[in-house]
Design a protein around this motif. Sequence first.
Motif, PDB file in Angstrom:
ATOM      1  N   UNK A 402     -42.484  57.893  24.392  1.00  0.00           N
ATOM      2  CA  UNK A 402     -41.978  56.781  24.078  1.00  0.00           C
ATOM      3  C   UNK A 402     -40.926  57.051  23.050  1.00  0.00           C
ATOM      4  N   UNK A 403     -41.186  57.845  22.410  1.00  0.00           N
ATOM      5  CA  UNK A 403     -40.750  58.742  21.161  1.00  0.00           C
ATOM      6  C   UNK A 403     -40.366  57.766  19.796  1.00  0.00           C
ATOM      7  N   UNK A 404     -41.039  56.564  20.401  1.00  0.00           N
ATOM      8  CA  UNK A 404     -40.868  55.379  19.022  1.00  0.00           C
ATOM      9  C   UNK A 404     -42.613  54.438  18.921  1.00  0.00           C
ATOM     10  N   UNK A 405     -41.866  54.184  17.989  1.00  0.00           N
ATOM     11  CA  UNK A 405     -43.891  53.953  17.024  1.00  0.00           C
ATOM     12  C   UNK A 405     -43.878  52.502  16.609  1.00  0.00           C
ATOM     13  N   UNK A 406     -44.220  51.746  16.854  1.00  0.00           N
ATOM     14  CA  UNK A 406     -45.501  50.675  17.006  1.00  0.00           C
ATOM     15  C   UNK A 406     -45.822  50.484  15.068  1.00  0.00           C
ATOM     16  N   UNK A 407     -45.491  51.198  14.293  1.00  0.00           N
ATOM     17  CA  UNK A 407     -45.354  50.708  13.146  1.00  0.00           C
ATOM     18  C   UNK A 407     -43.677  50.277  12.994  1.00  0.00           C
ATOM     19  N   UNK A 408     -43.043  50.486  13.562  1.00  0.00           N
ATOM     20  CA  UNK A 408     -41.522  50.404  13.012  1.00  0.00           C
ATOM     21  C   UNK A 408     -41.287  49.406  13.259  1.00  0.00           C
ATOM     22  N   UNK A 409     -40.375  48.202  12.613  1.00  0.00           N
ATOM     23  CA  UNK A 409     -39.705  46.565  12.959  1.00  0.00           C
ATOM     24  C   UNK A 409     -39.262  46.855  14.352  1.00  0.00           C
ATOM     25  N   UNK A 410     -37.859  47.625  14.567  1.00  0.00           N
ATOM     26  CA  UNK A 410     -37.072  47.753  15.423  1.00  0.00           C
ATOM     27  C   UNK A 410     -37.265  48.458  16.163  1.00  0.00           C
ATOM     28  N   UNK A 411     -38.161  49.172  16.574  1.00  0.00           N
ATOM     29  CA  UNK A 411     -39.268  49.514  17.256  1.00  0.00           C
ATOM     30  C   UNK A 411     -40.316  49.139  18.137  1.00  0.00           C
ATOM     31  N   UNK A 412     -40.757  48.049  17.541  1.00  0.00           N
ATOM     32  CA  UNK A 412     -41.668  47.053  18.316  1.00  0.00           C
ATOM     33  C   UNK A 412     -40.521  46.259  18.794  1.00  0.00           C
ATOM     34  N   UNK A 413     -39.566  45.130  18.002  1.00  0.00           N
ATOM     35  CA  UNK A 413     -39.160  44.165  18.826  1.00  0.00           C
ATOM     36  C   UNK A 413     -38.449  44.819  20.229  1.00  0.00           C
ATOM     37  N   UNK A 414     -38.003  46.151  20.332  1.00  0.00           N
ATOM     38  CA  UNK A 414     -37.333  46.737  21.255  1.00  0.00           C
ATOM     39  C   UNK A 414     -38.434  46.925  22.681  1.00  0.00           C
ATOM     40  N   UNK A 415     -39.880  47.276  22.304  1.00  0.00           N
ATOM     41  CA  UNK A 415     -41.032  47.426  22.877  1.00  0.00           C
ATOM     42  C   UNK A 415     -41.464  45.226  23.291  1.00  0.00           C
ATOM     43  N   UNK A 416     -41.481  45.003  22.993  1.00  0.00           N
ATOM     44  CA  UNK A 416     -41.832  42.978  23.089  1.00  0.00           C
ATOM     45  C   UNK A 416     -40.062  42.704  24.451  1.00  0.00           C
ATOM     46  N   UNK A 417     -39.144  43.006  23.748  1.00  0.00           N
ATOM     47  CA  UNK A 417     -38.246  42.724  25.069  1.00  0.00           C
ATOM     48  C   UNK A 417     -38.417  43.595  26.318  1.00  0.00           C
TER      49      UNK A 417
END
Length: 427
Positions: A402-417
């Motif tokens: 996905x090119x996103x990091x689970x350690x990055x808060x903004x990316x984590x929010x996007x994953x969750x939503x």
Amino acid sequence: MHHAVRSRAAIRTGLTPVPRPRTPGVTSLIDADALRVLHRAARALLDDLPDLTDRLTALLREQEPAYRAALTQDPTATWQEAHRSLRHSVASLLDPRGARDAARRCSWRIGAARAEQGLPLDALLHAFRLGGSLVWQRLVEETSRAAPEDVRLLVHVAADVWNFVDEHCTLVADAYRQTEWQIGRRRENRVRQLAAGLLDGTGRIADLPEAARALGLPEQGRYVVVAVTGGPPARPDAARAAVPPGSRVHWHAGADADYGIVLLAGDHDGLPDPHQPEAAPRVPVPGLRVGVGSPVDGLAAVGDARRLADTALAICPPAGGTVRLADQLPAALVVSSPELGRDLAEKVLGPLLRLDSADREVLLDTLTTWLDCDGSAQRAGERLYCHRNTVLNRLRRCEQLTGRSLARPADLVEFTLALTARRVLRA
């Protein structure tokens, strides 16, 4: 005449007792002499109809409390009603065939009108029987005065007189019950209209007091709407577990869901959590979906509460369950804008969604479980029956794809939503 289901023995002492036929439709033994006597007395009654009406209203005032109130509130209208009924009754003695239809119409109108006014049916039937007894008594009195030797002939017409009274008691009762049913239907329809207006937000402010009275709910209060669909036909009964016992609630059957307008007690800011033991359904109902909205103030805001309940209902899984909007706000945001939710799911999870089904479900299930375990790979591994390192490897693969990091808060929010959107929108 008026009606009331009471034995003739209960009708005022002093009225002349007469034989009553037990079987309807018995042919009377009228001969020419008896008919002559009857007509002579009936013509005298027509000439003295105002006095006869006065006597009947006096009897009603004395013996029937419901009519006593009617005579106090509107004496003229009650007197005229009695006068019309007596006139048609006496005219029917003189010309049974010619006067029959007019007499029946008069009795029907009286029955319908009194039902509209809320006069008790037994009082109305009592009044009709009093009127019949009074007419018979006056026939006997008039014959005794004019030709005492002819009184014996009246026994031959007694059956016809009382058959007439019974027929009109039945007629007026039918009119009363039919009108009462129509009134009930109108009232039910009006309640439905008022409840529907509140729920869809189209009700007028001027109608709020009427709506409050019709629904048995205060105009000012704190409300929440419960939306119910699926499950058995009696959905409101099956959904009562979502409403605290003793709550004041009005159920409204909609096309796609049933809605409960619930008055919250005291300072409560919502219904109990359905996952708490005291609020959980005693018997699970397969397929029953319940959405509980957020509280609003006043009946005027029930339309907003209904929309919130619909949002909560949309989050419910197809298999059934109860969802409180307050507990699912991120999902509510997604459901409120499904197109954006699907776009988000595609943007964030697209590379995962395009994998083969087995690989896709493993990675998505691992990511979802890890988030549910508050980011603990150890607990996620226990749930998934795998080592924590396996969980971490799968998560790293999700990040790479996905090119996103689970350690990055903004990316984590996007994953969750995005995962929420895929779950509730079946994206």
